[in-house]
Design an enzyme around this catalytic site. Structure first.
Site, PDB file in Angstrom:
ATOM      1  N   LYS A   1       4.598 -17.579 -12.095  1.00 16.01           N
ATOM      2  CA  LYS A   1       3.661 -17.707 -10.967  1.00 16.01           C
ATOM      3  C   LYS A   1       3.221 -16.346 -10.427  1.00 16.01           C
ATOM      4  CE  LYS A   1       5.488 -22.298 -10.049  1.00 16.01           C
ATOM      5  NZ  LYS A   1       4.440 -23.283 -10.290  1.00 16.01           N
TER       6      LYS A   1
ATOM      7  N   TYR B   1      13.283 -28.693 -11.083  1.00 18.97           N
ATOM      8  CA  TYR B   1      12.352 -28.775 -12.212  1.00 18.97           C
ATOM      9  C   TYR B   1      12.267 -27.390 -12.833  1.00 18.97           C
ATOM     10  CZ  TYR B   1       7.916 -29.165 -14.779  1.00 18.97           C
ATOM     11  OH  TYR B   1       6.940 -29.136 -15.748  1.00 18.97           O
TER      12      TYR B   1
ATOM     13  N   ASP C   1      16.525 -20.013 -11.727  1.00 20.53           N
ATOM     14  CA  ASP C   1      15.104 -20.239 -11.999  1.00 20.53           C
ATOM     15  C   ASP C   1      14.341 -19.844 -10.727  1.00 20.53           C
ATOM     16  OD1 ASP C   1      13.060 -23.011 -13.209  1.00 20.53           O
ATOM     17  OD2 ASP C   1      12.549 -21.097 -12.265  1.00 20.53           O
TER      18      ASP C   1
END
Ligand code: KE4
Length: 431
Positions: A269, A146, A241
């Protein structure tokens, strides 16, 4: 004594009148489990408190940012002192340079970096850069990974979409998604085939070097190396990613652990220190294509926000301290070993995939190497474990396709208590 959730349910119903699903991000609606969402009042260290006054040991950590735990006083102090000077200027500040310098020092493959406000934006920009740099259109991504919700990547995505099992989102024109080729994770021949089928037209390959949005799935030996050589051979941009793995599994992320150098890296994050910030970085020859230097447009009102920069600088300076990742790895191992023993004692077969302080518990007796493997596990048992745990004060991700995150704030007592409760819940399920 089992918890009760009446205030949360009341508040969630009120939220549902104004917010679609009562949430601002789908996974929070608990669609992946047979429970209604809890509404949070506060967090402190490894603990989370809901508005019914229930206390939880938190293994979601806001999906990764809170590697130091909730409301760390050092981070709050950094945010407070930055806020005294104002919250945003829409003009350069030295904090952005200071954070960028720290990230470049931590991740040598990053020679230039652009701050944005979410992982989705970071990935969107990376894809645009790959296409501009190569003049090609196709992107290869892995099923179960994702990368945020930008149109061209909502194809067989992991995380929330895995839950809704739609191969792509409504509202994405076929023209957008047909340039995205999806192949299984840990499957080199499939990528070779994709390159053959679209010879000379692949702009980039994007993947989570350690997948954590189909549950945690580690790269098989040699997998990342093979992708790197295929990208070299085909002059294709390799995008890691590392929104979850960056500063999480090592100070230099997965690329430090596996020794593979991507052309572009997406971060998020942890580099927001709990506030909205993310980034795309990599080779200067690619990054300098970005406006105002080059022809690739990208922008953001709050990009490089001073409060997020202050929180991130304070966070990275703590993470850089000697021994940090050893503690995180020990905490993760202690939790994984404890859960494995508890499941063995309860005679329920589980497979636990872990690297450092991220792990996932799969209800199966087989190893898990890709999304199809995850789909073959007993998701129903996961849901029952979730329901048992949340009533006993253990808060894990409300989805079998996410990770458990252990922080520096989790103590050995927290982990021992967690393991004890996990055993009780699994034993009750078996009986
Ligand atoms: P955001 O746009 O949510 O900041 O980042 C998107 C993203 C990109 N890349 C990876 C590897 C990610 O894991 C994410 C976001 N992760 C999800 C859950 N794992 C965030 C939680 C949510 O969607 O609410």
């Amino acid at each position: 004594m089992d918890y009760e959730f009446s205030k949360s349910h009341q508040a969630w119903l009120q939220a549902c009148r104004v917010l679609p699903g009562g949430v601002n991000s789908p996974v929070r609606a608990f669609g992946g489990v047979d429970e209604k969402p809890i509404v949070i009042a506060s967090g402190k260290g490894s603990r989370l408190f809901d508005i019914d006054g229930n206390e939880y040991i938190d293994y979601v950590g806001s999906w990764g940012p809170l590697i130091l735990g909730h409301a760390d006083p050092r981070i709050l102090a950094a945010i407070h002192s930055a806020a005294e000077k104002g919250t945003t200027f829409g003009a350069p500040t030295q904090a952005e340079t200071a954070l960028a310098e720290r990230i470049l020092q931590a991740i040598p493959s990053i020679q230039k970096i652009r701050m944005v406000s979410s992982g989705t934006e970071a990935v969107m920009t990376a894809i645009r850069l790959a296409r501009a740099h190569t003049g090609r259109d196709y992107i290869i991504k892995m099923i179960g990974c994702y990368h945020g919700h930008s149109d061209c990547l909502l194809v067989a995505a992991g995380s929330g979409l895995a839950e809704h099992s739609t191969p792509s989102s409504a509202g994405v024109p076929r023209a957008f998604s047909e340039k995205t080729i999806v192949v299984p994770y840990n499957d080199v021949p499939a990528i070779e085939q994709a390159f053959e089928d679209h010879h000379g037209r692949v702009a980039g390959v994007i993947l989570e070097p350690v997948a954590a949005n189909m549950g945690v799935v580690l790269p098989d030996a040699g997998y990342l190396k093979s992708i790197r050589s295929l990208c070299d051979y085909h002059n294709t941009v390799l995008i890691f990613d590392e929104v979850i793995t960056g500063f999480r599994i090592a100070y230099g992320g997965a690329q430090q652990i596996y020794g593979i150098t991507p052309d572009l890296t997406c971060l998020g994050k942890i580099i927001g220190g709990g506030l909205p910030a993310a980034a795309v970085g990599g080779k200067a020859t690619v990054m300098d294509l970005l406006s105002p230097l080059g022809p690739v447009y990208q922008a953001g009102t709050l990009s490089g926000n001073p409060l997020a920069m202050a929180a991130a600088i304070a966070t990275l300076d703590i993470l850089r301290e000697k021994g940090t990742y050893q503690i995180l790895d020990e905490n993760g191992k202690h939790l994984a070993d404890g859960i494995r023993d508890a499941a063995q004692k309860a005679r329920i077969p589980v497979t636990i995939n872990r690297i450092g302080s991220i792990l996932s518990v799969f209800f199966t007796d087989r190893s898990i190497h890709n999304f199809a493997d995850v789909q073959s596990t007993n998701i129903g048992l996961f849901k029952r474990m979730f329901s048992g745990l949340i009533r006993k004060g253990i808060y894990i991700a409300p989805s079998a396709y996410e990770a458990m995150f252990v922080s520096l704030a989790h103590t050995r007592q927290d982990i021992e208590k967690t393991v004890e409760i996990v055993y009780g819940v699994l034993d009750a399920i078996r009986r």
